[in-house]
Design a protein around this motif. Structure first.
Motif, PDB file in Angstrom:
ATOM      1  N   ARG A 152     103.650   5.501  27.159  1.00 35.65           N
ATOM      2  CA  ARG A 152     104.567   4.372  26.871  1.00 35.65           C
ATOM      3  C   ARG A 152     104.580   3.000  27.076  1.00 35.65           C
ATOM      4  N   GLU A 153     104.619   2.772  28.068  1.00 33.24           N
ATOM      5  CA  GLU A 153     104.928   1.608  29.160  1.00 33.24           C
ATOM      6  C   GLU A 153     103.059   0.976  28.917  1.00 33.24           C
TER       7      GLU A 153
ATOM      8  N   CYS B 176     112.494   4.426  22.971  1.00 36.40           N
ATOM      9  CA  CYS B 176     113.494   4.609  22.392  1.00 36.40           C
ATOM     10  C   CYS B 176     114.136   6.153  22.340  1.00 36.40           C
ATOM     11  N   LYS B 177     114.908   6.154  23.451  1.00 37.00           N
ATOM     12  CA  LYS B 177     115.354   7.690  23.772  1.00 37.00           C
ATOM     13  C   LYS B 177     115.510   8.468  21.824  1.00 37.00           C
ATOM     14  N   GLY B 178     114.607   9.981  21.889  1.00 33.77           N
ATOM     15  CA  GLY B 178     115.295  10.062  20.744  1.00 33.77           C
ATOM     16  C   GLY B 178     114.431   9.921  19.683  1.00 33.77           C
ATOM     17  N   GLY B 179     112.865   9.149  20.270  1.00 32.42           N
ATOM     18  CA  GLY B 179     111.967   8.817  19.236  1.00 32.42           C
ATOM     19  C   GLY B 179     110.435   9.300  19.139  1.00 32.42           C
ATOM     20  N   GLN B 180     109.878   8.729  18.398  1.00 32.40           N
ATOM     21  CA  GLN B 180     108.749   9.327  18.690  1.00 32.40           C
ATOM     22  C   GLN B 180     107.820   9.165  19.938  1.00 32.40           C
ATOM     23  N   GLY B 181     108.282   8.185  20.977  1.00 37.31           N
ATOM     24  CA  GLY B 181     107.560   7.767  22.389  1.00 37.31           C
ATOM     25  C   GLY B 181     108.093   8.424  23.339  1.00 37.31           C
TER      26      GLY B 181
ATOM     27  N   GLN C 209     105.013  -5.956  14.867  1.00 38.85           N
ATOM     28  CA  GLN C 209     105.098  -5.240  15.982  1.00 38.85           C
ATOM     29  C   GLN C 209     106.424  -4.250  15.750  1.00 38.85           C
ATOM     30  N   SER C 210     107.288  -4.511  15.225  1.00 41.92           N
ATOM     31  CA  SER C 210     109.082  -4.113  15.451  1.00 41.92           C
ATOM     32  C   SER C 210     108.599  -2.678  14.399  1.00 41.92           C
ATOM     33  N   LYS C 211     107.526  -2.148  13.828  1.00 40.34           N
ATOM     34  CA  LYS C 211     107.547  -1.158  13.370  1.00 40.34           C
ATOM     35  C   LYS C 211     107.420   0.406  14.703  1.00 40.34           C
TER      36      LYS C 211
ATOM     37  N   ASP D  45     124.574  -0.009  20.941  1.00 34.60           N
ATOM     38  CA  ASP D  45     124.608   0.180  22.285  1.00 34.60           C
ATOM     39  C   ASP D  45     123.745   2.262  22.112  1.00 34.60           C
ATOM     40  N   SER D  46     123.997   2.874  20.994  1.00 38.43           N
ATOM     41  CA  SER D  46     122.970   4.254  20.408  1.00 38.43           C
ATOM     42  C   SER D  46     122.000   3.575  20.937  1.00 38.43           C
ATOM     43  N   ILE D  47     120.906   2.933  20.404  1.00 44.27           N
ATOM     44  CA  ILE D  47     119.383   2.547  20.795  1.00 44.27           C
ATOM     45  C   ILE D  47     119.492   2.661  22.760  1.00 44.27           C
TER      46      ILE D  47
END
Length: 130
Positions: free
Chosen positions: A94-95, A81-86, A73-75, A43-45
């Motif tokens: 991103r989309e 993700c919120k807070g991620g490199q995106g 591709q999972s890498k 849930d934190s993701i």
């Protein structure tokens, strides 16, 4: 033998007992499967993509091959993700990256990825729960 993520999940769901399911998960243990399960149940993701199934072209050759796999591709899931490199990317970029992944993997793995993103993994595969 290398399995696609959806094949691993389907095989675990078909197993008769809890112990058999656990043993299969241990057998299939890989970073890609862990990333998908964590994204689905943690849930934190929080994913920074629109909910629902985007329009994309399924990618599968006449030989049944795809250009890439969800495990490989999972890498790149950190980009979504919120807070991620995106977070630094424009939403359209991103989309577009997400669509490229969907179009490069097996159609059933694309369904897994979309279910993970939308947090709709509960009851999708028998015995695979939070």
């Amino acid at each position: 033998m290398n399995y696609e993520i959806y094949e691993m999940l389907e095989n675990v769901a078909k197993a008769d007992t809890h112990d058999a399911k656990v043993n299969l998960l241990k057998k299939y243990d890989c970073l890609g499967l862990r990333d998908i399960l964590r994204g689905a149940f943690d849930d934190s993701i929080v994913f920074t993509l629109p909910t629902g199934t985007p329009e994309y072209k399924e990618s599968i050759s006449k030989e049944g091959l795809t250009p890439t796999s969800l495990a490989r591709q999972s890498k790149n899931l950190g980009y979504f993700c919120k807070g991620g490199q995106g977070d630094k990317l424009m939403p359209v970029k991103r989309e577009r990256m997400f669509l490229q992944i969907l179009e490069g993997i097996h159609p059933k793995d694309a369904e897994v990825l979309i279910a993970m993103k939308d947090k709709k993994f509960e009851n999708r595969y028998d015995g695979i729960t939070k």
